[in-house]
Design a protein around this motif. Structure first.
Motif, PDB file in Angstrom:
ATOM      1  N   ALA A 155       0.842  -1.192   0.000  1.00  0.00           N
ATOM      2  CA  ALA A 155       0.000   0.000   0.000  1.00  0.00           C
ATOM      3  C   ALA A 155       0.878   1.243   0.000  1.00  0.00           C
ATOM      4  CB  ALA A 155      -0.909  -0.003   1.220  1.00  0.00           C
ATOM      5  N   ALA A 156       0.360   2.327  -0.578  1.00  0.00           N
ATOM      6  CA  ALA A 156       1.130   3.576  -0.612  1.00  0.00           C
ATOM      7  C   ALA A 156       1.411   4.074   0.790  1.00  0.00           C
ATOM      8  CB  ALA A 156       0.361   4.627  -1.413  1.00  0.00           C
ATOM      9  N   ARG A 157       0.495   3.831   1.701  1.00  0.00           N
ATOM     10  CA  ARG A 157       0.693   4.209   3.096  1.00  0.00           C
ATOM     11  C   ARG A 157       0.519   2.953   3.962  1.00  0.00           C
ATOM     12  NH1 ARG A 157       0.669   8.912   6.021  1.00  0.00           N
ATOM     13  NH2 ARG A 157      -0.020   8.789   8.172  1.00  0.00           N
ATOM     14  N   GLY A 158       1.551   2.593   4.686  1.00  0.00           N
ATOM     15  CA  GLY A 158       1.474   1.405   5.526  1.00  0.00           C
ATOM     16  C   GLY A 158       2.116   0.172   4.933  1.00  0.00           C
ATOM     17  N   GLY A 159       2.594   0.268   3.675  1.00  0.00           N
ATOM     18  CA  GLY A 159       3.385  -0.799   3.077  1.00  0.00           C
ATOM     19  C   GLY A 159       2.653  -2.131   2.983  1.00  0.00           C
ATOM     20  N   TRP A 160       3.417  -3.208   3.115  1.00  0.00           N
ATOM     21  CA  TRP A 160       2.868  -4.545   2.982  1.00  0.00           C
ATOM     22  C   TRP A 160       1.827  -4.837   4.044  1.00  0.00           C
ATOM     23  CZ3 TRP A 160       3.185  -6.731  -1.408  1.00  0.00           C
ATOM     24  CH2 TRP A 160       4.328  -6.665  -2.204  1.00  0.00           C
ATOM     25  N   GLN A 161       2.063  -4.361   5.272  1.00  0.00           N
ATOM     26  CA  GLN A 161       1.090  -4.647   6.328  1.00  0.00           C
ATOM     27  C   GLN A 161      -0.279  -4.083   5.983  1.00  0.00           C
ATOM     28  OE1 GLN A 161       3.583  -3.356   9.665  1.00  0.00           O
ATOM     29  NE2 GLN A 161       2.820  -5.093  10.800  1.00  0.00           N
ATOM     30  N   ALA A 162      -0.320  -2.837   5.539  1.00  0.00           N
ATOM     31  CA  ALA A 162      -1.594  -2.224   5.189  1.00  0.00           C
ATOM     32  C   ALA A 162      -2.253  -2.952   4.017  1.00  0.00           C
ATOM     33  CB  ALA A 162      -1.391  -0.750   4.853  1.00  0.00           C
ATOM     34  N   ALA A 163      -1.457  -3.385   3.048  1.00  0.00           N
ATOM     35  CA  ALA A 163      -2.008  -4.118   1.909  1.00  0.00           C
ATOM     36  C   ALA A 163      -2.597  -5.453   2.348  1.00  0.00           C
ATOM     37  CB  ALA A 163      -0.932  -4.326   0.851  1.00  0.00           C
ATOM     38  N   ARG A 164      -1.892  -6.144   3.241  1.00  0.00           N
ATOM     39  CA  ARG A 164      -2.400  -7.425   3.733  1.00  0.00           C
ATOM     40  C   ARG A 164      -3.694  -7.231   4.521  1.00  0.00           C
ATOM     41  NH1 ARG A 164       3.129  -8.443   5.526  1.00  0.00           N
ATOM     42  NH2 ARG A 164       2.354  -8.420   7.673  1.00  0.00           N
ATOM     43  N   LEU A 165      -3.742  -6.204   5.348  1.00  0.00           N
ATOM     44  CA  LEU A 165      -4.938  -5.969   6.153  1.00  0.00           C
ATOM     45  C   LEU A 165      -6.134  -5.596   5.288  1.00  0.00           C
ATOM     46  CD1 LEU A 165      -3.363  -4.097   9.192  1.00  0.00           C
ATOM     47  CD2 LEU A 165      -4.314  -6.403   9.169  1.00  0.00           C
ATOM     48  N   ALA A 166      -5.895  -4.854   4.210  1.00  0.00           N
ATOM     49  CA  ALA A 166      -6.996  -4.508   3.302  1.00  0.00           C
ATOM     50  C   ALA A 166      -7.570  -5.778   2.664  1.00  0.00           C
ATOM     51  CB  ALA A 166      -6.515  -3.537   2.237  1.00  0.00           C
ATOM     52  N   ARG A 167      -6.687  -6.684   2.235  1.00  0.00           N
ATOM     53  CA  ARG A 167      -7.151  -7.935   1.641  1.00  0.00           C
ATOM     54  C   ARG A 167      -7.856  -8.795   2.690  1.00  0.00           C
ATOM     55  NH1 ARG A 167      -9.872 -10.657  -1.710  1.00  0.00           N
ATOM     56  NH2 ARG A 167      -9.127 -12.780  -2.150  1.00  0.00           N
TER      57      ARG A 167
ATOM     58  N   TRP B   8     -11.154 -13.110  12.924  1.00  0.00           N
ATOM     59  CA  TRP B   8      -9.866 -12.448  12.744  1.00  0.00           C
ATOM     60  C   TRP B   8      -9.229 -12.238  14.114  1.00  0.00           C
ATOM     61  CZ3 TRP B   8      -9.339  -6.502  11.839  1.00  0.00           C
ATOM     62  CH2 TRP B   8      -7.973  -6.158  11.748  1.00  0.00           C
ATOM     63  N   PRO B   9      -8.135 -12.912  14.451  1.00  0.00           N
ATOM     64  CA  PRO B   9      -7.516 -12.722  15.768  1.00  0.00           C
ATOM     65  C   PRO B   9      -6.973 -11.317  16.000  1.00  0.00           C
ATOM     66  CG  PRO B   9      -6.768 -14.771  14.766  1.00  0.00           C
ATOM     67  CD  PRO B   9      -7.507 -14.019  13.702  1.00  0.00           C
ATOM     68  N   ASP B  10      -6.570 -10.599  14.933  1.00  0.00           N
ATOM     69  CA  ASP B  10      -5.990  -9.260  15.051  1.00  0.00           C
ATOM     70  C   ASP B  10      -4.815  -9.289  16.028  1.00  0.00           C
ATOM     71  OD1 ASP B  10      -5.408  -6.599  14.888  1.00  0.00           O
ATOM     72  OD2 ASP B  10      -7.198  -5.892  15.943  1.00  0.00           O
ATOM     73  N   GLN B  11      -3.784  -9.987  15.625  1.00  0.00           N
ATOM     74  CA  GLN B  11      -2.632 -10.208  16.502  1.00  0.00           C
ATOM     75  C   GLN B  11      -2.009  -8.923  17.033  1.00  0.00           C
ATOM     76  OE1 GLN B  11       1.074 -11.385  14.616  1.00  0.00           O
ATOM     77  NE2 GLN B  11       0.186 -11.122  12.575  1.00  0.00           N
ATOM     78  N   TYR B  12      -2.136  -7.831  16.290  1.00  0.00           N
ATOM     79  CA  TYR B  12      -1.488  -6.590  16.688  1.00  0.00           C
ATOM     80  C   TYR B  12      -2.150  -5.939  17.902  1.00  0.00           C
ATOM     81  CZ  TYR B  12       0.158  -7.178  11.890  1.00  0.00           C
ATOM     82  OH  TYR B  12       0.690  -7.702  10.741  1.00  0.00           O
TER      83      TYR B  12
END
Length: 376
Positions: free
Chosen positions: A126-138, A151-155
């Motif tokens: 993702a343009a903002r948040g990188g791979w993590q943001a892209a994974r979370l969007a998917r 969704w456990p939402d490990q973070y």
């Protein structure tokens, strides 16, 4: 989308394999001589370190009625939690769907498929948040089409933290004394889960966080990161900022150099997180003579044979272990300077609260410690 064909039978007997990992004494020069530190070898446990958190999160969700029998579990991962969830899914009878990204190593993809995981890969950060943001969007897209998915939402899941109570209990039995605990920080789960119960045993215990350069967890600017398993492009709320006494940022050269030295001299080694915490633990043992130092090696080396231990990979990414720093650069505040290599700060900041938490006045200096300067 249906996961009927992926639904495993519950195998609760697997839970008996969880934890009880050995503790190793590490004396290899990293890179300089040091008195030695203790390393908990979580890579030798079934499912790795994060199996503890995965089981805790799924059991907690089941107890609250958020996860129904046989319902799918969906999570974002850079790999390590994925193995833990694969273990928990088999033990408790839940199909697991993981969202990874195109930088996930082929060996890790093969392992996850082997364990029956359905893997969904995002191809662009993702343009903002990188791979993590892209994974979370998917991930959110998948939740919308998987009825009853959890969704456990490990973070941000407190059960992530409580899952490490067993690890803390094992350390408390295996060690007679502990002065300094060095923890890598990604979701913030294992550092928060260890420090509270261990300070009940040893109130003067110091907690040293180890982050990756380019990670924003402790207030540094978010940058593209090569290292996986520690660091973050978001701010996980499991991070117990007020529990840390200091934080170190480690770069790829330092992690690679440490991993390879561990392999040659101690046999036990691992990946990016292991190399990072080993570097800092050795430094802590050296500059705090007489202190008992311990850390956690989250996994073993096998996942990293094509990265950390591959000369072609390190050369292609401009990593030269010979250039690795032998001591940290001191910075007064996380926002005072950008860490591009090994750096250390004794002021810990929650970037979202904009509150600086100074720990230099804590009355918990380790035994025989007369200086915090790096004087080998």
């Amino acid at each position: 989308m249906t996961l009927t064909d992926l639904r495993p039978l519950a195998r609760p007997e697997l839970l008996g394999l969880l934890g009880r990992t050995p503790l190793a004494r590490i004396t290899a020069g990293l890179p300089q001589p040091h008195p030695g530190f203790w390393a908990k070898l979580e890579g030798l446990g079934a499912g790795g370190m994060k199996a503890r958190a995965a089981v805790s999160m799924l059991l907690g969700a089941r107890e609250r009625g958020e996860l129904h029998p046989g319902a799918p579990v969906v999570e974002s991962t850079s790999g390590t939690l994925g193995i833990g969830l694969a273990f928990a899914g088999q033990a408790l009878g839940h199909p697991v769907v993981l969202v990874g990204d195109s930088e996930l190593e082929p060996s890790m993809r093969q392992l996850l498929h082997m364990y029956g995981v359905r893997l969904d890969i995002v191809e662009r950060p993702a343009a903002r948040g990188g791979w993590q943001a892209a994974r979370l969007a998917r991930l959110r897209e998948l939740l919308a089409v998987l009825p009853g998915a959890y969704w456990p939402d490990q973070y941000n899941n407190p059960d992530n933290t409580t899952g490490y109570a067993s690890l803390a209990a094992e350390l408390a039995v295996q060690l007679d004394q502990l002065d300094i605990l060095v923890c890598s920080v990604g979701t913030g789960g294992h550092s928060a889960g260890l420090v509270a119960p261990l300070r009940a045993h040893w109130p003067r215990l110091r907690l040293v966080g180890v982050d990756a350069t380019g990670s924003t967890i402790f207030g540094q600017p978010a940058r593209p990161r090569l290292m996986r398993g520690l660091g973050s492009s978001i701010h996980p709320r499991n991070v117990a900022y007020d529990a840390f006494d200091e934080v170190h940022w480690i770069g790829p050269a330092e992690a690679v150099d440490s991993c390879r030295r561990l392999a040659r001299s101690s046999f036990v080694t691992g990946g990016w997180s292991t190399g990072a915490v080993a570097r800092v633990a050795a430094w802590a043992a050296r500059v705090h003579p007489g202190a008992v130092v311990a850390t956690v090696f989250p996994d073993g080396p096998h996942r990293y044979l094509g990265t950390v231990y591959d000369d072609a990979f390190t050369t292609a990414h401009g990593i030269d272990p010979a250039d690795a720093a032998t001591r940290p650069v001191e910075i007064p505040h996380p926002r005072a300077a950008e860490a591009t290599g090994w750096a250390r700060c004794t002021r810990v900041t929650d970037p979202l609260a904009h509150t600086t938490l100074a720990h230099t006045s804590r009355n918990d200096t380790p035994r025989s410690d007369t200086s915090r300067n790096d004087t080998p």
